[in-house]
Motif scaffolding. Structure first.
Motif, short mmCIF file in Angstrom:
data_model
loop_
_atom_site.label_atom_id
_atom_site.label_comp_id
_atom_site.label_asym_id
_atom_site.label_seq_id
_atom_site.Cartn_x
_atom_site.Cartn_y
_atom_site.Cartn_z
N ARG A 1 -8.74 -2.36 4.89
CA ARG A 1 -9.09 -1.02 5.33
C ARG A 1 -9.54 -0.20 4.11
O ARG A 1 -8.91 -0.25 3.07
CB ARG A 1 -7.90 -0.34 6.00
N THR A 2 -10.62 0.51 4.28
CA THR A 2 -11.16 1.27 3.16
C THR A 2 -10.56 2.67 3.12
O THR A 2 -10.00 3.16 4.11
CB THR A 2 -12.69 1.40 3.28
N ASP A 3 -10.67 3.30 1.98
CA ASP A 3 -10.16 4.67 1.84
C ASP A 3 -10.88 5.65 2.75
O ASP A 3 -10.32 6.67 3.15
CB ASP A 3 -10.33 5.14 0.38
N ALA A 4 -12.12 5.32 3.11
CA ALA A 4 -12.94 6.23 3.90
C ALA A 4 -12.64 6.15 5.39
O ALA A 4 -13.19 6.92 6.17
CB ALA A 4 -14.41 5.93 3.68
N ALA A 5 -11.74 5.23 5.81
CA ALA A 5 -11.48 5.05 7.24
C ALA A 5 -10.80 6.28 7.82
O ALA A 5 -10.10 7.00 7.15
CB ALA A 5 -10.63 3.82 7.47
N PRO B 1 -4.73 3.00 3.73
CA PRO B 1 -5.87 2.56 2.92
C PRO B 1 -5.48 1.40 2.02
O PRO B 1 -4.43 1.41 1.37
CB PRO B 1 -6.21 3.82 2.09
N GLY B 2 -6.31 0.37 2.01
CA GLY B 2 -6.01 -0.83 1.25
C GLY B 2 -5.21 -1.85 2.02
O GLY B 2 -5.00 -2.97 1.54
N ARG C 1 -4.33 -4.58 5.09
CA ARG C 1 -5.12 -5.73 5.53
C ARG C 1 -4.98 -5.97 7.03
O ARG C 1 -3.87 -5.99 7.56
CB ARG C 1 -4.68 -6.99 4.78
N THR D 1 0.81 -1.22 0.00
CA THR D 1 0.00 0.00 0.00
C THR D 1 0.84 1.27 0.00
O THR D 1 0.29 2.37 -0.10
CB THR D 1 -0.91 0.04 1.25
N TYR E 1 -13.59 -0.91 7.34
CA TYR E 1 -13.13 -2.02 6.52
C TYR E 1 -14.19 -2.42 5.50
O TYR E 1 -15.39 -2.16 5.67
CB TYR E 1 -12.83 -3.25 7.40
N GLY E 2 -13.73 -3.12 4.47
CA GLY E 2 -14.65 -3.78 3.57
C GLY E 2 -15.19 -5.04 4.22
O GLY E 2 -14.95 -5.31 5.40
N ASP E 3 -15.94 -5.83 3.46
CA ASP E 3 -16.55 -7.04 4.01
C ASP E 3 -15.48 -8.01 4.50
O ASP E 3 -14.56 -8.36 3.75
CB ASP E 3 -17.40 -7.75 2.95
#
Length: 279
Positions: free
Chosen positions: A275-279, A144-145, A147, A53, A207-209
């Motif tokens: 982890r999402t960009d929006a975190a 972001p991105g 894990r 990342t 996070y994503g799913d």
């Protein structure tokens, strides 16, 4: 890859992360822990290590509850730059002797101090961390991105030997968790821990799913190797010496009766999310 279903179970005063005495009992014999505890599947290590990342040439991994550095050494061998965090100074000292930088702290109170990583991993340790507070802290430490991956080894001996082990524990420690553990599927028990971890990731909102990963493998133990491992596990670290000796005597006799060795079927269960960009 399947996503992990939401358990949505209320937490109680009996949650593992609240049992600090047991959580910090493994350092009583750190050398044995380091020597006897099983390692982790290389496919899992490589899959976590592949996340990139940032601009660094080596992926950065934060190892939560690093203990003596068992997983950290595998990540290092895979080309990662690893920092460990552990609440037990005795375990941390042995990890440092292996060349791992370690900061002594519970993860919930650990300060990232602006540092970020490609991956936050926890090997056999995330149940000692509050699942929501831990996921929030991990998000602060991830780019972001990046894990978050938490995982456990679940071992199942041959069915006949598992029953004999259960009989030993029922005789020596009637009504205990150890007396029941061989009657159930260890992989299912650890999957429940993974589901709690996944719920924490969802609640953190960063996070994503979440996904569940499983890796099946085998490892053979002699009688002496198994008896070396048992005192390092949570059901045994706080037993009085006389009671532990009684357990080891009965289990040793069971392995002798089975031919002096056996093959453990392991499933390594992981809960993981990006982890999402929006975190």
């Amino acid at each position: 890859m399947p996503t992990i279903s939401s358990g949505q179970q209320p937490r109680s005063a009996l949650e593992p992360h609240q049992h600090r005495e047991m959580a910090e009992s493994f350092g009583t014999d750190a050398e044995r822990y380091d020597r006897a505890r099983p390692r982790y599947p290389q496919a899992l290590i490589d899959r976590i290590a592949e996340v990139r990342t940032g601009p660094d040439s080596a992926p950065g991994v934060l190892d939560v509850g690093c203990g003596t550095g068992i997983a950290a050494q595998q990540f290092t061998a895979a080309g990662c730059a690893v920092l460990g965090v552990d609440a037990d100074a005795r375990m941390a000292e042995l990890a440092r002797r292996h060349g791992l930088p370690v900061e002594v702290s519970t993860f919930e109170t650990w300060d990232p101090a602006g540092r970020t990583f490609d991956a936050v991993a926890a090997a056999q340790a995330w149940h000692w961390v509050d699942p929501v507070a831990g996921a929030v802290k991990a998000a602060r430490a991830l780019r972001p991105g990046g894990r978050l991956a938490v995982f456990w080894n679940a071992g199942q001996p041959p069915p006949g030997l598992a029953k004999t082990f259960a009989d030993v524990y029922s005789r020596v420690l009637p009504g205990s968790l150890a007396a029941h553990q061989w009657a159930a599927s260890p992989a299912d028990a650890y999957a429940e821990l993974g589901a709690k971890a996944a719920d924490g990731m969802r609640e953190a909102g960063a996070y994503g799913d979440p996904e569940e990963w499983r890796f099946d493998w085998e490892w053979s133990y002699t009688r002496d190797e198994w008896l070396d491992l048992l005192p390092t596990t949570g059901a045994h670290t706080t037993l009085p010496a006389a009671r532990l000796a009684e357990v080891l005597s009965g289990v040793g006799a069971a392995v002798d009766a089975a031919g002096g060795s056996f093959t453990m079927c392991y499933t390594t269960v992981a809960a993981t999310a990006l982890r999402t960009d929006a975190a």
